[in-house]
Design a protein around this motif. Structure first.
Motif, short mmCIF file in Angstrom:
data_model
loop_
_atom_site.label_atom_id
_atom_site.label_comp_id
_atom_site.label_asym_id
_atom_site.label_seq_id
_atom_site.Cartn_x
_atom_site.Cartn_y
_atom_site.Cartn_z
N ASP A 108 0.83 -1.21 0.00
CA ASP A 108 0.00 0.00 0.00
C ASP A 108 0.85 1.25 0.00
OD1 ASP A 108 0.87 -0.66 2.56
OD2 ASP A 108 -0.98 -0.02 3.56
N ARG A 109 1.94 1.26 0.75
CA ARG A 109 2.85 2.41 0.77
C ARG A 109 3.59 2.57 -0.55
NH1 ARG A 109 3.05 6.43 4.80
NH2 ARG A 109 2.01 5.55 6.61
N PHE A 110 3.99 1.45 -1.16
CA PHE A 110 4.62 1.53 -2.49
C PHE A 110 3.64 2.13 -3.49
CE2 PHE A 110 7.34 -2.03 -0.87
CZ PHE A 110 8.56 -1.41 -1.05
N TYR A 111 2.39 1.71 -3.44
CA TYR A 111 1.36 2.22 -4.36
C TYR A 111 1.17 3.72 -4.21
CZ TYR A 111 -3.28 3.01 -6.38
OH TYR A 111 -4.33 3.51 -7.11
N LEU A 112 1.24 4.21 -2.98
CA LEU A 112 1.04 5.64 -2.73
C LEU A 112 2.30 6.47 -2.96
CD1 LEU A 112 -1.22 5.40 0.44
CD2 LEU A 112 -1.91 5.91 -1.91
N GLY A 113 3.42 5.82 -3.27
CA GLY A 113 4.64 6.54 -3.61
C GLY A 113 5.65 6.66 -2.48
N TYR A 114 5.37 6.07 -1.35
CA TYR A 114 6.29 6.12 -0.20
C TYR A 114 7.20 4.90 -0.22
CZ TYR A 114 2.92 9.55 1.58
OH TYR A 114 2.10 10.63 1.74
N THR A 115 8.19 4.92 -1.10
CA THR A 115 9.06 3.75 -1.28
C THR A 115 9.84 3.40 -0.03
OG1 THR A 115 9.27 4.39 -3.60
CG2 THR A 115 10.83 2.76 -2.77
N GLY A 116 10.44 4.39 0.60
CA GLY A 116 11.23 4.14 1.81
C GLY A 116 10.40 3.54 2.93
N LEU A 117 9.21 4.08 3.13
CA LEU A 117 8.33 3.55 4.16
C LEU A 117 7.81 2.17 3.78
CD1 LEU A 117 6.33 6.75 5.18
CD2 LEU A 117 8.13 5.59 6.46
N GLY A 118 7.64 1.94 2.48
CA GLY A 118 7.22 0.62 2.02
C GLY A 118 8.26 -0.44 2.34
N ILE A 119 9.53 -0.10 2.12
CA ILE A 119 10.62 -1.03 2.44
C ILE A 119 10.68 -1.28 3.94
CG2 ILE A 119 13.14 -1.31 2.44
CD1 ILE A 119 13.13 0.23 -0.26
N LEU A 120 10.56 -0.22 4.73
CA LEU A 120 10.59 -0.36 6.18
C LEU A 120 9.42 -1.21 6.67
CD1 LEU A 120 12.10 0.46 8.74
CD2 LEU A 120 10.64 2.48 8.85
N LYS A 121 8.27 -0.99 6.10
CA LYS A 121 7.08 -1.77 6.47
C LYS A 121 7.26 -3.23 6.05
CE LYS A 121 2.07 -1.23 6.25
NZ LYS A 121 0.98 -0.49 5.63
N LEU A 122 7.92 -3.46 4.93
CA LEU A 122 8.17 -4.81 4.45
C LEU A 122 9.07 -5.58 5.41
CD1 LEU A 122 8.09 -7.00 2.19
CD2 LEU A 122 10.03 -5.82 1.16
N ILE A 123 10.16 -4.96 5.84
CA ILE A 123 11.12 -5.69 6.69
C ILE A 123 10.66 -5.81 8.15
CG2 ILE A 123 13.10 -5.19 5.22
CD1 ILE A 123 13.94 -3.04 7.15
N THR A 124 9.63 -5.05 8.54
CA THR A 124 9.10 -5.17 9.91
C THR A 124 7.75 -5.87 9.94
OG1 THR A 124 8.00 -3.01 9.83
CG2 THR A 124 10.26 -3.06 10.68
N ALA A 125 7.36 -6.48 8.82
CA ALA A 125 6.07 -7.17 8.71
C ALA A 125 4.92 -6.26 9.11
CB ALA A 125 6.06 -8.46 9.53
N GLY A 126 4.90 -5.10 8.50
CA GLY A 126 3.81 -4.15 8.77
C GLY A 126 3.89 -3.55 10.15
N GLY A 127 5.11 -3.35 10.64
CA GLY A 127 5.27 -2.82 12.00
C GLY A 127 4.68 -3.76 13.02
N PHE A 128 4.91 -5.06 12.79
CA PHE A 128 4.39 -6.13 13.65
C PHE A 128 2.87 -6.10 13.73
CE2 PHE A 128 8.63 -4.87 15.17
CZ PHE A 128 9.32 -6.02 14.84
N GLY A 129 2.23 -5.68 12.64
CA GLY A 129 0.78 -5.67 12.55
C GLY A 129 0.14 -4.37 12.99
N ILE A 130 0.84 -3.61 13.80
CA ILE A 130 0.27 -2.36 14.32
C ILE A 130 0.25 -1.28 13.24
CG2 ILE A 130 0.56 -0.51 16.03
CD1 ILE A 130 1.87 -2.69 17.83
N TRP A 131 1.38 -1.12 12.55
CA TRP A 131 1.49 -0.13 11.49
C TRP A 131 0.50 -0.43 10.37
CZ3 TRP A 131 6.86 0.99 8.86
CH2 TRP A 131 6.76 2.13 8.06
N TRP A 132 0.31 -1.73 10.07
CA TRP A 132 -0.63 -2.15 9.05
C TRP A 132 -2.04 -1.66 9.39
CZ3 TRP A 132 -4.67 -5.63 10.04
CH2 TRP A 132 -5.44 -5.95 8.93
N LEU A 133 -2.46 -1.86 10.63
CA LEU A 133 -3.79 -1.45 11.05
C LEU A 133 -3.95 0.07 11.03
CD1 LEU A 133 -6.54 -2.31 12.13
CD2 LEU A 133 -5.57 -2.21 14.44
N ILE A 134 -2.93 0.78 11.48
CA ILE A 134 -2.97 2.25 11.47
C ILE A 134 -3.07 2.77 10.04
CG2 ILE A 134 -1.61 4.33 11.95
CD1 ILE A 134 -0.58 2.83 14.47
N ASP A 135 -2.28 2.22 9.13
CA ASP A 135 -2.35 2.64 7.72
C ASP A 135 -3.72 2.36 7.12
OD1 ASP A 135 0.13 3.75 7.52
OD2 ASP A 135 1.03 2.12 6.36
#
Length: 79
Positions: A34-61
């Motif tokens: 979702d972050r890659f789609y919106l153009g936030y490449t750096g945050l997309g990579i960070l979200k990828l390696i943390t599994a969506g911020g351990f699920g919390i970041w995924w829900l917030i997004d």
């Protein structure tokens, strides 16, 4: 009077779909798609390696996309 640094520069606004962003967030949000789609490449990579911020970041997004608080990186709103 135009600034010479701005001559020939075009500002491009992309039209991103809110429905597509929601679907990507639900299905692949923990991978940062979702972050890659919106153009936030750096945050997309960070979200990828943390599994969506351990699920919390995924829900917030997901909540931010649904409520319209998260826009595309270029500043355009999701339509």
């Amino acid at each position: 009077m135009a600034d010479w640094n701005d001559v020939g520069r075009k500002e491009v606004m992309t039209m991103k779909s809110k429905t597509t962003a929601i679907i990507l967030s639900i299905l692949l949000g923990e991978l940062g798609v979702d972050r890659f789609y919106l153009g936030y490449t750096g945050l997309g990579i960070l979200k990828l390696i943390t599994a969506g911020g351990f699920g919390i970041w995924w829900l917030i997004d997901l909540i931010l996309i649904i409520t319209g608080k998260l826009t595309a990186k270029d500043g355009s709103e999701l339509v």
